[in-house]
Each structure stands twice: as structure tokens, then as C-alpha cells.
Design a protein around this motif. Structure first.
Motif, PDB file in Angstrom:
ATOM      1  N   VAL A  21       0.869  -1.171   0.000  1.00  0.00           N
ATOM      2  CA  VAL A  21       0.000   0.000   0.000  1.00  0.00           C
ATOM      3  C   VAL A  21       0.911   1.228   0.000  1.00  0.00           C
ATOM      4  N   PRO A  22       0.404   2.386  -0.465  1.00  0.00           N
ATOM      5  CA  PRO A  22       1.260   3.576  -0.587  1.00  0.00           C
ATOM      6  C   PRO A  22       1.995   3.955   0.697  1.00  0.00           C
ATOM      7  N   GLU A  23       1.361   3.810   1.848  1.00  0.00           N
ATOM      8  CA  GLU A  23       2.027   4.152   3.103  1.00  0.00           C
ATOM      9  C   GLU A  23       3.247   3.257   3.343  1.00  0.00           C
ATOM     10  N   ASP A  24       3.151   1.992   2.939  1.00  0.00           N
ATOM     11  CA  ASP A  24       4.300   1.091   3.086  1.00  0.00           C
ATOM     12  C   ASP A  24       5.422   1.459   2.123  1.00  0.00           C
ATOM     13  N   VAL A  25       5.080   1.914   0.931  1.00  0.00           N
ATOM     14  CA  VAL A  25       6.108   2.391  -0.007  1.00  0.00           C
ATOM     15  C   VAL A  25       6.813   3.596   0.602  1.00  0.00           C
ATOM     16  N   TRP A  26       6.050   4.513   1.213  1.00  0.00           N
ATOM     17  CA  TRP A  26       6.624   5.686   1.856  1.00  0.00           C
ATOM     18  C   TRP A  26       7.577   5.266   2.975  1.00  0.00           C
ATOM     19  N   LEU A  27       7.177   4.300   3.801  1.00  0.00           N
ATOM     20  CA  LEU A  27       8.052   3.835   4.879  1.00  0.00           C
ATOM     21  C   LEU A  27       9.321   3.180   4.332  1.00  0.00           C
ATOM     22  N   ALA A  28       9.193   2.414   3.245  1.00  0.00           N
ATOM     23  CA  ALA A  28      10.369   1.816   2.605  1.00  0.00           C
ATOM     24  C   ALA A  28      11.288   2.906   2.065  1.00  0.00           C
ATOM     25  N   PHE A  29      10.694   3.945   1.461  1.00  0.00           N
ATOM     26  CA  PHE A  29      11.494   5.054   0.949  1.00  0.00           C
ATOM     27  C   PHE A  29      12.219   5.770   2.089  1.00  0.00           C
ATOM     28  N   LEU A  30      11.562   5.959   3.213  1.00  0.00           N
ATOM     29  CA  LEU A  30      12.222   6.600   4.354  1.00  0.00           C
ATOM     30  C   LEU A  30      13.363   5.755   4.902  1.00  0.00           C
ATOM     31  N   ARG A  31      13.185   4.437   4.949  1.00  0.00           N
ATOM     32  CA  ARG A  31      14.297   3.566   5.380  1.00  0.00           C
ATOM     33  C   ARG A  31      15.473   3.734   4.422  1.00  0.00           C
ATOM     34  N   PHE A  32      15.188   3.748   3.128  1.00  0.00           N
ATOM     35  CA  PHE A  32      16.221   3.989   2.116  1.00  0.00           C
ATOM     36  C   PHE A  32      16.830   5.377   2.318  1.00  0.00           C
ATOM     37  N   GLY A  33      16.014   6.351   2.628  1.00  0.00           N
ATOM     38  CA  GLY A  33      16.484   7.715   2.832  1.00  0.00           C
ATOM     39  C   GLY A  33      17.374   7.877   4.048  1.00  0.00           C
ATOM     40  N   ARG A  34      17.258   7.003   5.017  1.00  0.00           N
ATOM     41  CA  ARG A  34      18.111   7.065   6.207  1.00  0.00           C
ATOM     42  C   ARG A  34      19.507   6.502   5.950  1.00  0.00           C
ATOM     43  N   ARG A  35      19.646   5.703   4.904  1.00  0.00           N
ATOM     44  CA  ARG A  35      20.973   5.155   4.566  1.00  0.00           C
ATOM     45  C   ARG A  35      21.862   6.291   4.076  1.00  0.00           C
ATOM     46  N   ASP A  58       3.883  11.136 -20.665  1.00  0.00           N
ATOM     47  CA  ASP A  58       3.989   9.995 -21.577  1.00  0.00           C
ATOM     48  C   ASP A  58       2.654   9.275 -21.706  1.00  0.00           C
ATOM     49  N   GLY A  59       1.615  10.041 -22.043  1.00  0.00           N
ATOM     50  CA  GLY A  59       0.297   9.442 -22.240  1.00  0.00           C
ATOM     51  C   GLY A  59      -0.789  10.291 -21.622  1.00  0.00           C
ATOM     52  N   PRO A  60      -1.894   9.645 -21.266  1.00  0.00           N
ATOM     53  CA  PRO A  60      -2.999  10.384 -20.658  1.00  0.00           C
ATOM     54  C   PRO A  60      -2.594  10.987 -19.313  1.00  0.00           C
ATOM     55  N   ALA A  61      -3.307  12.009 -18.886  1.00  0.00           N
ATOM     56  CA  ALA A  61      -3.021  12.656 -17.606  1.00  0.00           C
ATOM     57  C   ALA A  61      -3.137  11.648 -16.468  1.00  0.00           C
ATOM     58  N   THR A  62      -2.161  11.676 -15.580  1.00  0.00           N
ATOM     59  CA  THR A  62      -2.146  10.819 -14.403  1.00  0.00           C
ATOM     60  C   THR A  62      -1.753  11.654 -13.195  1.00  0.00           C
ATOM     61  N   PHE A  63      -2.088  11.157 -12.037  1.00  0.00           N
ATOM     62  CA  PHE A  63      -1.628  11.751 -10.791  1.00  0.00           C
ATOM     63  C   PHE A  63      -0.424  10.939 -10.350  1.00  0.00           C
ATOM     64  N   THR A  64       0.678  11.614 -10.039  1.00  0.00           N
ATOM     65  CA  THR A  64       1.899  10.920  -9.658  1.00  0.00           C
ATOM     66  C   THR A  64       2.377  11.390  -8.296  1.00  0.00           C
ATOM     67  N   LEU A  65       2.616  10.430  -7.399  1.00  0.00           N
ATOM     68  CA  LEU A  65       3.317  10.676  -6.149  1.00  0.00           C
ATOM     69  C   LEU A  65       4.741  10.210  -6.398  1.00  0.00           C
ATOM     70  N   ASP A  66       5.682  11.137  -6.300  1.00  0.00           N
ATOM     71  CA  ASP A  66       7.073  10.881  -6.668  1.00  0.00           C
ATOM     72  C   ASP A  66       7.944  11.030  -5.430  1.00  0.00           C
ATOM     73  N   LEU A  67       8.628   9.960  -5.066  1.00  0.00           N
ATOM     74  CA  LEU A  67       9.574   9.935  -3.956  1.00  0.00           C
ATOM     75  C   LEU A  67      10.952   9.726  -4.565  1.00  0.00           C
ATOM     76  N   THR A  68      11.810  10.735  -4.491  1.00  0.00           N
ATOM     77  CA  THR A  68      13.087  10.689  -5.201  1.00  0.00           C
ATOM     78  C   THR A  68      14.250  10.933  -4.251  1.00  0.00           C
ATOM     79  N   ARG A  69      15.301  10.151  -4.432  1.00  0.00           N
ATOM     80  CA  ARG A  69      16.586  10.399  -3.756  1.00  0.00           C
ATOM     81  C   ARG A  69      17.518  10.975  -4.810  1.00  0.00           C
ATOM     82  N   GLN A  70      18.214  12.046  -4.456  1.00  0.00           N
ATOM     83  CA  GLN A  70      19.139  12.691  -5.397  1.00  0.00           C
ATOM     84  C   GLN A  70      20.528  12.780  -4.781  1.00  0.00           C
ATOM     85  N   PHE A  71      21.531  12.394  -5.579  1.00  0.00           N
ATOM     86  CA  PHE A  71      22.928  12.447  -5.165  1.00  0.00           C
ATOM     87  C   PHE A  71      23.709  13.363  -6.101  1.00  0.00           C
TER      88      PHE A  71
END
Length: 147
Positions: A21-35, A58-71
Motif C-alpha cells: 500500500v502507498p504508506e508502506d512504499v513511503w516507509l520503505a522510501f524513508l528507510r532507504f532515505g536514512r541510509r 507519456d500518455g494520458p493525464a495521471t496523478f503521480t506521487l514521486d519519492l526521489t533520492r538525489q545524489f
């Protein structure tokens, strides 16, 4: 840093992002973000981006939640050369509730003196979580790109 995509993909443990579920993806991203990664010693060398909005790149309009790490990547002289981004995008079919959210973005940088937990807590209170609760993403993409 070359292994960042694999590390993010491995965060959910034995399951895949598509099964979360999206909340679990967010928690996984935060664990990754702590590294912590070896990056140049500058305030914006290692950042996390939380953003959402409607797009039709790249196609029809969509709603995107984007969690990005940048180096930041430096050249042999220690000067800025480019950035590497590792996005995790959750895409949804457009609904009036999602469209009404508009767009939003917020950055966190590890070496800028801010607190990651405070940043994350503020984002968990945003209306986007209520709007996507119960919705299944049409696509979840995890990839790496040079920008």
C-alpha cells in the motif's frame, strides 16, 4: 551510489513494491532515505524529494506521487558534475479528488542541518495520503537517471 536502485527495491523485504500500500512504499522510501552514501561534502549533495501532481508526459493525464533520492556527483577536481536521481513513482488514474490536490514538492537534504524525522512527519499529515488511501496505483516505477 551505483547500488542505490537495488537498495531501494530491496527495502520492502521479501515483497515487491507493487504488492504494498502507498504508506508502506513511503516507509520503505524513508528507510532507504536514512541510509548514508558517500557523496561530496556540500549541503545539497544528498537529498530526498517528496512531490506530487498531475502530469501527461507519456500518455494520458495521471496523478503521480514521486519519492526521489538525489545524489550529487563531482568530477575529478571535486567540482559539481551532475546529479543522479533514484525516483520511486506511484501513478494513479486521474480522479477529481486527486486533481483537486494540485501539486506540491518538498526537499530534505542530509547535510543541511534539518531533521529527517520532522520532515517526514510533516509530510505524513498531508491530504494526499487520505486521497490515495484505498486506491491501487496503475503503475509503480523505480529507476535511476542522470540529470
Amino acid at each position: 551510489m551505483d547500488e542505490a536502485v537495488g537498495l531501494l527495491e530491496d527495502e520492502p523485504g521479501s515483497g515487491a513494491f507493487a504488492d504494498l500500500v502507498p504508506e508502506d512504499v513511503w516507509l520503505a522510501f524513508l528507510r532507504f532515505g536514512r541510509r548514508l552514501f558517500h557523496v561530496p561534502d556540500t549541503p545539497d549533495a544528498d537529498g530526498l524529494l517528496f512531490q506530487y501532481g498531475t502530469d501527461a508526459f507519456d500518455g494520458p493525464a495521471t496523478f503521480t506521487l514521486d519519492l526521489t533520492r538525489q545524489f550529487e556527483v563531482s568530477d575529478s577536481d571535486g567540482d559539481h558534475d551532475h546529479y543522479v536521481q533514484v525516483p520511486c513513482e506511484l501513478r494513479y488514474g486521474l480522479t477529481p479528488a486527486l486533481e483537486a490536490l494540485g501539486s506540491f514538492h518538498s526537499w530534505f537534504f542530509h547535510h543541511a542541518g534539518a531533521d529527517l524525522e520532522e520532515w517526514a512527519q510533516g509530510l505524513t499529515e498531508r491530504a494526499v495520503w487520505t486521497a490515495i488511501r484505498g486506491l491501487k496505483p496503475t503503475e509503480i516505477r523505480v529507476y535511476q537517471e542522470r540529470v
